[in-house]
Design a protein around this motif. Structure first.
Motif, PDB file in Angstrom:
ATOM      1  N   HIS A  58     -70.212   4.117   8.831  1.00 25.86           N
ATOM      2  CA  HIS A  58     -70.536   2.821   9.431  1.00 25.86           C
ATOM      3  C   HIS A  58     -72.035   2.786   9.719  1.00 25.86           C
ATOM      4  CE1 HIS A  58     -66.498   1.121  10.062  1.00 25.86           C
ATOM      5  NE2 HIS A  58     -66.116   2.383  10.162  1.00 25.86           N
ATOM      6  N   LEU A  59     -72.721   1.783   9.160  1.00 29.99           N
ATOM      7  CA  LEU A  59     -74.169   1.715   9.237  1.00 29.99           C
ATOM      8  C   LEU A  59     -74.630   0.404   9.862  1.00 29.99           C
ATOM      9  CD1 LEU A  59     -74.944   2.960   5.618  1.00 29.99           C
ATOM     10  CD2 LEU A  59     -74.914   4.343   7.707  1.00 29.99           C
ATOM     11  N   ASN A  60     -75.754   0.474  10.584  1.00 22.66           N
ATOM     12  CA  ASN A  60     -76.318  -0.764  11.108  1.00 22.66           C
ATOM     13  C   ASN A  60     -77.119  -1.465  10.010  1.00 22.66           C
ATOM     14  OD1 ASN A  60     -78.792   0.531  10.952  1.00 22.66           O
ATOM     15  ND2 ASN A  60     -78.941   0.897  13.140  1.00 22.66           N
ATOM     16  N   GLN A  61     -77.782  -2.552  10.358  1.00 22.55           N
ATOM     17  CA  GLN A  61     -78.408  -3.391   9.343  1.00 22.55           C
ATOM     18  C   GLN A  61     -79.496  -2.661   8.565  1.00 22.55           C
ATOM     19  OE1 GLN A  61     -79.527  -7.332  10.654  1.00 22.55           O
ATOM     20  NE2 GLN A  61     -81.097  -7.543   9.070  1.00 22.55           N
ATOM     21  N   THR A  62     -80.321  -1.905   9.255  1.00 28.91           N
ATOM     22  CA  THR A  62     -81.428  -1.240   8.567  1.00 28.91           C
ATOM     23  C   THR A  62     -80.939  -0.136   7.643  1.00 28.91           C
ATOM     24  OG1 THR A  62     -82.624  -1.584  10.641  1.00 28.91           O
ATOM     25  CG2 THR A  62     -83.744  -0.330   8.928  1.00 28.91           C
ATOM     26  N   ALA A  63     -80.003   0.669   8.117  1.00 30.18           N
ATOM     27  CA  ALA A  63     -79.443   1.725   7.278  1.00 30.18           C
ATOM     28  C   ALA A  63     -78.742   1.128   6.067  1.00 30.18           C
ATOM     29  CB  ALA A  63     -78.475   2.572   8.098  1.00 30.18           C
ATOM     30  N   THR A  64     -78.089  -0.002   6.249  1.00 28.32           N
ATOM     31  CA  THR A  64     -77.427  -0.680   5.140  1.00 28.32           C
ATOM     32  C   THR A  64     -78.452  -1.093   4.083  1.00 28.32           C
ATOM     33  OG1 THR A  64     -75.685  -1.512   6.601  1.00 28.32           O
ATOM     34  CG2 THR A  64     -76.004  -2.675   4.517  1.00 28.32           C
ATOM     35  N   GLU A  65     -79.603  -1.570   4.528  1.00 27.89           N
ATOM     36  CA  GLU A  65     -80.646  -1.980   3.582  1.00 27.89           C
ATOM     37  C   GLU A  65     -81.170  -0.782   2.796  1.00 27.89           C
ATOM     38  OE1 GLU A  65     -83.680  -4.380   5.329  1.00 27.89           O
ATOM     39  OE2 GLU A  65     -82.247  -5.650   6.392  1.00 27.89           O
ATOM     40  N   MET A  66     -81.301   0.352   3.440  1.00 28.05           N
ATOM     41  CA  MET A  66     -81.774   1.547   2.742  1.00 28.05           C
ATOM     42  C   MET A  66     -80.832   1.927   1.608  1.00 28.05           C
ATOM     43  SD  MET A  66     -82.980   3.830   6.021  1.00 28.05           S
ATOM     44  CE  MET A  66     -83.352   5.241   5.009  1.00 28.05           C
ATOM     45  N   ILE A  67     -79.531   1.927   1.915  1.00 30.09           N
ATOM     46  CA  ILE A  67     -78.552   2.275   0.887  1.00 30.09           C
ATOM     47  C   ILE A  67     -78.533   1.213  -0.211  1.00 30.09           C
ATOM     48  CG2 ILE A  67     -76.091   2.602   0.437  1.00 30.09           C
ATOM     49  CD1 ILE A  67     -77.326   4.940   1.853  1.00 30.09           C
ATOM     50  N   TRP A  68     -78.666  -0.064   0.170  1.00 30.55           N
ATOM     51  CA  TRP A  68     -78.674  -1.145  -0.817  1.00 30.55           C
ATOM     52  C   TRP A  68     -79.816  -0.972  -1.809  1.00 30.55           C
ATOM     53  CZ3 TRP A  68     -82.134  -5.033  -2.123  1.00 30.55           C
ATOM     54  CH2 TRP A  68     -81.624  -6.050  -2.957  1.00 30.55           C
ATOM     55  N   HIS A  69     -81.007  -0.675  -1.313  1.00 32.67           N
ATOM     56  CA  HIS A  69     -82.154  -0.453  -2.209  1.00 32.67           C
ATOM     57  C   HIS A  69     -81.873   0.716  -3.147  1.00 32.67           C
ATOM     58  CE1 HIS A  69     -85.214  -3.285  -0.820  1.00 32.67           C
ATOM     59  NE2 HIS A  69     -84.850  -3.027   0.426  1.00 32.67           N
ATOM     60  N   PHE A  70     -81.265   1.778  -2.616  1.00 35.08           N
ATOM     61  CA  PHE A  70     -80.960   2.947  -3.438  1.00 35.08           C
ATOM     62  C   PHE A  70     -79.979   2.588  -4.551  1.00 35.08           C
ATOM     63  CE2 PHE A  70     -78.269   6.662  -4.315  1.00 35.08           C
ATOM     64  CZ  PHE A  70     -79.234   7.564  -4.742  1.00 35.08           C
ATOM     65  N   ILE A  71     -78.923   1.841  -4.212  1.00 33.27           N
ATOM     66  CA  ILE A  71     -77.925   1.437  -5.199  1.00 33.27           C
ATOM     67  C   ILE A  71     -78.532   0.521  -6.258  1.00 33.27           C
ATOM     68  CG2 ILE A  71     -75.829   0.038  -5.489  1.00 33.27           C
ATOM     69  CD1 ILE A  71     -74.800   1.209  -2.875  1.00 33.27           C
ATOM     70  N   GLN A  72     -79.487  -0.309  -5.860  1.00 33.67           N
ATOM     71  CA  GLN A  72     -80.144  -1.209  -6.807  1.00 33.67           C
ATOM     72  C   GLN A  72     -81.100  -0.482  -7.743  1.00 33.67           C
ATOM     73  OE1 GLN A  72     -79.264  -4.447  -7.079  1.00 33.67           O
ATOM     74  NE2 GLN A  72     -77.777  -3.968  -5.463  1.00 33.67           N
ATOM     75  N   GLY A  73     -81.330   0.807  -7.502  1.00 31.31           N
ATOM     76  CA  GLY A  73     -82.220   1.581  -8.367  1.00 31.31           C
ATOM     77  C   GLY A  73     -83.688   1.439  -8.035  1.00 31.31           C
ATOM     78  N   HIS A  74     -84.008   0.923  -6.860  1.00 34.54           N
ATOM     79  CA  HIS A  74     -85.406   0.772  -6.460  1.00 34.54           C
ATOM     80  C   HIS A  74     -86.016   2.133  -6.132  1.00 34.54           C
ATOM     81  CE1 HIS A  74     -84.289  -3.561  -5.009  1.00 34.54           C
ATOM     82  NE2 HIS A  74     -84.315  -3.448  -6.311  1.00 34.54           N
ATOM     83  N   THR A  75     -87.255   2.317  -6.483  1.00 34.51           N
ATOM     84  CA  THR A  75     -87.944   3.562  -6.170  1.00 34.51           C
ATOM     85  C   THR A  75     -88.222   3.638  -4.666  1.00 34.51           C
ATOM     86  OG1 THR A  75     -90.158   2.625  -6.449  1.00 34.51           O
ATOM     87  CG2 THR A  75     -89.055   3.500  -8.427  1.00 34.51           C
ATOM     88  N   GLU A  76     -88.578   4.841  -4.215  1.00 36.42           N
ATOM     89  CA  GLU A  76     -88.915   4.994  -2.799  1.00 36.42           C
ATOM     90  C   GLU A  76     -90.118   4.138  -2.430  1.00 36.42           C
ATOM     91  OE1 GLU A  76     -89.289   8.950  -1.425  1.00 36.42           O
ATOM     92  OE2 GLU A  76     -87.306   9.575  -2.115  1.00 36.42           O
ATOM     93  N   GLN A  77     -91.057   3.997  -3.363  1.00 36.95           N
ATOM     94  CA  GLN A  77     -92.235   3.174  -3.075  1.00 36.95           C
ATOM     95  C   GLN A  77     -91.832   1.708  -2.932  1.00 36.95           C
ATOM     96  OE1 GLN A  77     -95.442   3.639  -5.857  1.00 36.95           O
ATOM     97  NE2 GLN A  77     -96.742   2.088  -4.872  1.00 36.95           N
ATOM     98  N   GLU A  78     -90.979   1.221  -3.842  1.00 35.47           N
ATOM     99  CA  GLU A  78     -90.523  -0.168  -3.749  1.00 35.47           C
ATOM    100  C   GLU A  78     -89.738  -0.396  -2.449  1.00 35.47           C
ATOM    101  OE1 GLU A  78     -89.855  -1.245  -8.491  1.00 35.47           O
ATOM    102  OE2 GLU A  78     -88.311  -0.161  -7.371  1.00 35.47           O
ATOM    103  N   THR A  79     -88.879   0.574  -2.118  1.00 30.99           N
ATOM    104  CA  THR A  79     -88.072   0.456  -0.900  1.00 30.99           C
ATOM    105  C   THR A  79     -88.948   0.456   0.340  1.00 30.99           C
ATOM    106  OG1 THR A  79     -86.213   1.564  -1.983  1.00 30.99           O
ATOM    107  CG2 THR A  79     -86.179   1.479   0.426  1.00 30.99           C
TER     108      THR A  79
END
Length: 375
Positions: A58-79
């Motif tokens: 169970h994740l809050n909004q910010t943690a959810t965004e981190m995982i979303w960027h990862f799933i979308q294939g965004h690089t760490e710099q883009e994230t």
């Protein structure tokens, strides 16, 4: 300037959330380790992450965004650039914390006996005002307690697959199968395999002798079973003599006791802890035993084990009604965090109120009128 983890744990005013829905990720065939992620984004931006169809975070909004960027294939710099703009945190600090976050996630993925539900070290935010679907569905596969009983109106394998698919499409991440005795169904392995195929976390409540058979319990685990609860009850001696065979497996194991005056539960809990049991469920057999039960619960917490208080008990279990009545409802949707399915397909709230027949109706229509039907 605060770092990202402070933002994750904080309660600052939420920003405009990501679009709600389900997104998934599977590692490429050549990648090691192999893992799967399914992320359910709630309308308020909070998230439920399913890891390897075996654990829920169970994740809050910010943690959810981190995982979303990862799933979308965004690089760490883009994230880090995106999060920096949204949360006004230094990009260099974000990159460092993103790496820490990924390390925590991978350590969790590789962990043996993963907890079926966790907050992953972050403060979970349960905003029930925006609950899009239950977090769990408790599936009563049968009322049977012995092999000679003849099922009445019991759903067949294909019908259960229809219900499991409806649960998956609704975004319910976690299914627990109980009874009666669910191991009396010859299709239990097939049902677990289908649950795993859809990427859902699965649990089992059983006190059958079959679970101590190495070939049988291994078949359940290979089919995708993630955790098990054993209501010891009258089989207490059998559990103590055989549980090591289960505890040695890569299976998160919980044992339930109705605390009475006839046994030394302190010694029993210690013995099971030494075996490798991961969690306990405790209920007093009478009001007079409440203080003893509380002392045992304190021991469990002292040993840094998990105390479970929301798992379904078998239909005929003497403490089932007590478990269902535990706690007070402080929010209208609290009754719908967990739902129950009976062996004929009737869907009920956590407190047992009839909501509809899931085989004959869509989940969306039942969910839309849940408050009306629970009265």
């Amino acid at each position: 300037m605060p770092n990202l983890l402070e933002v994750l744990l904080g309660k600052s005013e939420p920003l405009k959330p990501l679009p709600p829905g389900m997104v998934s990720y599977h590692t490429p065939p050549e990648a090691e380790p192999q893992y799967r992620l399914h992320l359910r984004i709630e309308p308020d931006g909070e998230g439920v992450l399913i890891v390897n169809a075996s654990s829920i975070l169970h994740l809050n909004q910010t943690a959810t965004e981190m995982i979303w960027h990862f799933i979308q294939g965004h690089t760490e710099q883009e994230t880090s650039t995106q999060i920096s703009k949204r949360y006004k945190v230094s990009p260099s600090v974000i990159q460092q914390d993103l790496q820490q976050f990924k390390n925590q996630l991978f350590n969790f993925i590789l962990k043996k006996d993963q907890e079926p539900v966790s907050s992953f070290g972050f403060e979970p935010h349960y905003n029930l005002d925006h609950l899009s679907a239950p977090y769990r569905l408790d599936c009563g596969l049968t009322y049977r307690t012995d092999a000679d009983q003849i099922p009445e109106n019991e759903l067949n394998t294909q019908q259960w697959k229809v219900l499991i698919e409806k649960a998956s499409q609704a975004g319910i991440p976690h299914l627990i199968f109980f009874g009666g005795e669910p191991t009396l169904r010859n299709d239990l392995v097939e049902i677990l395999e289908y649950t795993e195929e859809l990427g859902l976390v699965s649990g089992l409540v059983s006190n059958s002798e079959k679970i101590y058979d190495d070939a049988y319990i291994s078949a359940l685990i290979n089919a995708g079973l993630d955790h098990i609860m054993i209501p010891a009850g009258s089989t207490r001696k059998l559990v103590l003599e055989n549980l090591q065979r289960v505890a040695d497996k890569d299976l998160y194991t919980c044992v339930h006791f109705d605390v009475d005056n006839a046994h030394d539960f302190g010694a029993t809990l210690q013995e099971l802890t030494d075996m490798g049991v991961n969690a306990f469920s405790l209920l007093p057999a009478s009001d007079e035993l409440l203080s003893i039960t509380q002392d045992l619960a304190a021991f469990v917490e002292q040993e840094q084990l998990v105390l479970v208080d929301d798992m379904p008990l078998p239909y005929a279990h003497p403490s089932r009604a007590l478990r269902m009545q535990e706690g007070s409802i402080s929010h209208p949707d609290e009754e719908f965090v967990y739902l129950q399915l009976d062996p004929s397909g009737n869907l009920r709230s956590r407190d047992g109120h009839h909501l509809g027949h899931l085989l004959n109706e869509s989940f969306e229509s039942i969910w839309a009128r849940r408050h009306q039907n629970s009265r």
